[in-house]
Write an enzyme that holds these catalytic residues in place. Structure first.
Site, PDB file in Angstrom:
ATOM      1  N   ASP A   1      10.040 -25.101  10.303  1.00  0.00           N
ATOM      2  CA  ASP A   1      11.177 -24.209  10.049  1.00  0.00           C
ATOM      3  C   ASP A   1      12.339 -24.751  10.888  1.00  0.00           C
ATOM      4  O   ASP A   1      12.137 -25.626  11.752  1.00  0.00           O
ATOM      5  CB  ASP A   1      10.787 -22.780  10.489  1.00  0.00           C
ATOM      6  CG  ASP A   1      11.891 -21.753  10.264  1.00  0.00           C
ATOM      7  OD1 ASP A   1      12.861 -22.036   9.529  1.00  0.00           O
ATOM      8  OD2 ASP A   1      11.781 -20.639  10.837  1.00  0.00           O
TER       9      ASP A   1
ATOM     10  N   GLN B   1       8.226 -14.493   3.158  1.00  0.00           N
ATOM     11  CA  GLN B   1       8.088 -15.954   3.146  1.00  0.00           C
ATOM     12  C   GLN B   1       6.620 -16.342   3.258  1.00  0.00           C
ATOM     13  O   GLN B   1       6.132 -17.197   2.509  1.00  0.00           O
ATOM     14  CB  GLN B   1       8.882 -16.549   4.316  1.00  0.00           C
ATOM     15  CG  GLN B   1       8.799 -18.052   4.392  1.00  0.00           C
ATOM     16  CD  GLN B   1       9.506 -18.720   3.214  1.00  0.00           C
ATOM     17  OE1 GLN B   1      10.652 -18.418   2.948  1.00  0.00           O
ATOM     18  NE2 GLN B   1       8.828 -19.618   2.514  1.00  0.00           N
TER      19      GLN B   1
ATOM     20  N   ARG C   1      17.510  -7.428   5.403  1.00  0.00           N
ATOM     21  CA  ARG C   1      17.517  -8.619   6.260  1.00  0.00           C
ATOM     22  C   ARG C   1      18.427  -8.309   7.441  1.00  0.00           C
ATOM     23  O   ARG C   1      19.628  -8.054   7.273  1.00  0.00           O
ATOM     24  CB  ARG C   1      18.008  -9.844   5.503  1.00  0.00           C
ATOM     25  CG  ARG C   1      18.244 -11.040   6.423  1.00  0.00           C
ATOM     26  CD  ARG C   1      18.438 -12.329   5.663  1.00  0.00           C
ATOM     27  NE  ARG C   1      17.172 -12.841   5.159  1.00  0.00           N
ATOM     28  CZ  ARG C   1      16.937 -14.127   4.863  1.00  0.00           C
ATOM     29  NH1 ARG C   1      17.880 -15.031   5.014  1.00  0.00           N
ATOM     30  NH2 ARG C   1      15.756 -14.522   4.416  1.00  0.00           N
TER      31      ARG C   1
ATOM     32  N   CYS D   1      10.082 -23.570   4.901  1.00  0.00           N
ATOM     33  CA  CYS D   1      10.552 -22.334   4.264  1.00  0.00           C
ATOM     34  C   CYS D   1      11.970 -22.472   3.719  1.00  0.00           C
ATOM     35  O   CYS D   1      12.390 -21.668   2.895  1.00  0.00           O
ATOM     36  CB  CYS D   1      10.460 -21.175   5.245  1.00  0.00           C
ATOM     37  SG  CYS D   1      11.418 -21.418   6.743  1.00  0.00           S
TER      38      CYS D   1
ATOM     39  N   ARG E   1       8.565 -17.340  -4.044  1.00  0.00           N
ATOM     40  CA  ARG E   1       9.157 -16.129  -3.460  1.00  0.00           C
ATOM     41  C   ARG E   1       9.373 -15.082  -4.558  1.00  0.00           C
ATOM     42  O   ARG E   1       9.114 -13.898  -4.384  1.00  0.00           O
ATOM     43  CB  ARG E   1      10.504 -16.459  -2.788  1.00  0.00           C
ATOM     44  CG  ARG E   1      10.419 -17.400  -1.572  1.00  0.00           C
ATOM     45  CD  ARG E   1       9.793 -16.721  -0.384  1.00  0.00           C
ATOM     46  NE  ARG E   1      10.483 -15.483  -0.048  1.00  0.00           N
ATOM     47  CZ  ARG E   1      11.580 -15.396   0.696  1.00  0.00           C
ATOM     48  NH1 ARG E   1      12.129 -16.476   1.211  1.00  0.00           N
ATOM     49  NH2 ARG E   1      12.117 -14.216   0.964  1.00  0.00           N
TER      50      ARG E   1
ATOM     51  N   HIS F   1       9.055 -12.741   9.126  1.00  0.00           N
ATOM     52  CA  HIS F   1       9.567 -13.041   7.783  1.00  0.00           C
ATOM     53  C   HIS F   1       8.384 -12.919   6.821  1.00  0.00           C
ATOM     54  O   HIS F   1       7.879 -13.911   6.273  1.00  0.00           O
ATOM     55  CB  HIS F   1      10.161 -14.451   7.758  1.00  0.00           C
ATOM     56  CG  HIS F   1      11.016 -14.734   6.555  1.00  0.00           C
ATOM     57  ND1 HIS F   1      11.227 -13.814   5.543  1.00  0.00           N
ATOM     58  CD2 HIS F   1      11.713 -15.855   6.190  1.00  0.00           C
ATOM     59  CE1 HIS F   1      12.014 -14.347   4.624  1.00  0.00           C
ATOM     60  NE2 HIS F   1      12.323 -15.573   4.993  1.00  0.00           N
TER      61      HIS F   1
HETATM   62  N1  NVA Z   1      13.712 -18.902  11.289  1.00  0.00           N
HETATM   63  C1  NVA Z   1      14.763 -18.973  10.284  1.00  0.00           C
HETATM   64  C2  NVA Z   1      14.229 -18.668   8.936  1.00  0.00           C
HETATM   65  C3  NVA Z   1      15.232 -18.862   7.819  1.00  0.00           C
HETATM   66  C4  NVA Z   1      14.667 -18.485   6.483  1.00  0.00           C
HETATM   67  C5  NVA Z   1      15.889 -18.033  10.660  1.00  0.00           C
HETATM   68  O1  NVA Z   1      15.609 -16.916  11.101  1.00  0.00           O
HETATM   69  O2  NVA Z   1      17.053 -18.413  10.522  1.00  0.00           O
HETATM   70  N1   CP Z   2      13.482 -19.058   3.270  1.00  0.00           N
HETATM   71  C1   CP Z   2      14.449 -18.135   3.165  1.00  0.00           C
HETATM   72  O1   CP Z   2      14.255 -16.961   3.475  1.00  0.00           O
HETATM   73  O2   CP Z   2      15.634 -18.595   2.694  1.00  0.00           O
HETATM   74  P1   CP Z   2      17.018 -17.823   2.698  1.00  0.00           P
HETATM   75  O3   CP Z   2      17.457 -17.669   4.132  1.00  0.00           O
HETATM   76  O4   CP Z   2      17.944 -18.688   1.897  1.00  0.00           O
HETATM   77  O5   CP Z   2      16.838 -16.475   2.058  1.00  0.00           O
END
Ligand code: NVA
Ligand code: CP
Length: 302
Positions: free
Chosen positions: A217, A131, A101, A256, A284, A128
């Protein structure tokens, strides 16, 4: 499929294979016939916060017989400037897989190239994919099929999650409408590259009409915190609430997570659709287990 770097890099058949194996993985939880990650150690290398992704991968790796190793990027030399390709070369010699990540999509791609081990994008600024695989599975579970599907994405239409939706719609051929203010719409070049049946509007009611899924989101993705006040003001009208749900009676409402009530979704709508939203989170675990097993199968077959 050697890695999962993006939805863009998957074919329709690869996406459908993950969904098919997820059903088996979910129904056999607790009594799997095989444990494909036995004697393996997989790293989770995270530069951004996470609840669902971290927990689901740590649990999933264990349930498939492997050992997860969580590495906060700031705690390893990567955080002090060691190049990703050197980190990858070291890890490739010791580990069996990596879940990453981070910010730049290229870092995940470089890691995959230089490590040579199965590499999974656990969220970048660009996509992502894990997801969206879980979301597609959840929709299929709820509706019975993805045939004739129309999804409306409401909010920041240019974030990682909406981009993965764009590629999912392009690959699987379903209809996607993105409702976002002009500044937060996906760029025309991306839409042209994706093709498929994807429409963009700034009218949330037009997007919601006839949709089977209303999806949102956060308005402020990780890494965009400095823009928070501006984003909240710009996106203020792009909320999923009872009024919007009335435009598509019976639609699934999906998120999500994490959710910010009163921003991208109101509390009453969130709670009314909590069953679906938390099933997305649960799925997930199952999709990612199916994915890891498939990546290993693909490598064994090479
Ligand atoms: N678009 C959000 C998704 C979180 C799971 C982010 O990147 O923070
Ligand atoms: N939806 C998702 O990826 O959640 P987290 O940021 O908690 O991993």
């Amino acid at each position: 499929m050697k890695n999962l770097l993006s939805i863009e890099s998957l074919s329709r058949d690869e996406i459908l294979a993950v969904l098919a194996d997820t059903a088996a993985m979910k129904s056999s939880r607790g009594h799997h016939a095989s444990h494909p990650l036995r004697h393996q150690c997989w790293a989770l290398i995270f530069s951004k916060s996470s609840t669902r992704t971290r927990v689901s991968f740590e649990v999933g790796i264990r349930e498939l017989g492997g050992d997860p190793m969580f590495l906060a990027a700031a705690d390893i030399q990567l955080g002090r400037g060691e190049p990703i390709k050197d980190t990858a070369r070291v890890m490739g010699l010791m580990l069996h897989g990596a879940v990453i990540r981070t910010f730049a999509q290229k870092d995940v791609e470089d890691f995959a190239e230089f490590s040579g081990i199965p590499t999974i994008n656990a969220l970048t600024d660009e996509e992502h994919p894990c997801q969206i695989l879980a979301d597609l599975f959840t929709i299929r579970e709820s509706r019975g099929s993805l045939d004739g599907l129309k999804v409306a994405f409401i909010g920041d239409g240019d974030c990682n999650v909406s981009r993965s939706w764009i590629w999912a719609a392009a690959r699987l051929g379903f209809e996607l409408v993105i409702a976002a203010p002009k500044k937060y719409q996906p760029c025309p070049e991306l839409l042209a590259r994706a093709g498929g049946s994807i429409h963009v509007t700034d009218d949330i009611h037009e997007a919601a009409k006839g949709s089977h899924v209303l999806y949102t989101d956060v308005w402020v993705s990780m890494g965009k915190e400095e823009e928070a006040a501006y984003r909240l003001a710009q996106l203020a009208g792009y909320q999923i609430n009872a009024l919007l749900c009335a435009a598509s009676p019976g639609a699934l409402v999906m998120h999500c997570l994490p959710a910010y009530r009163g921003k991208e979704i109101d509390d009453a709508t969130f709670e009314a659709h909590a069953d679906t939203i938390f099933r997305q989170a649960e799925n997930r675990l199952h999709t990612q287990k199916a994915l890891m097993a498939l990546l290993l199968d693909a490598r064994r077959a090479m």
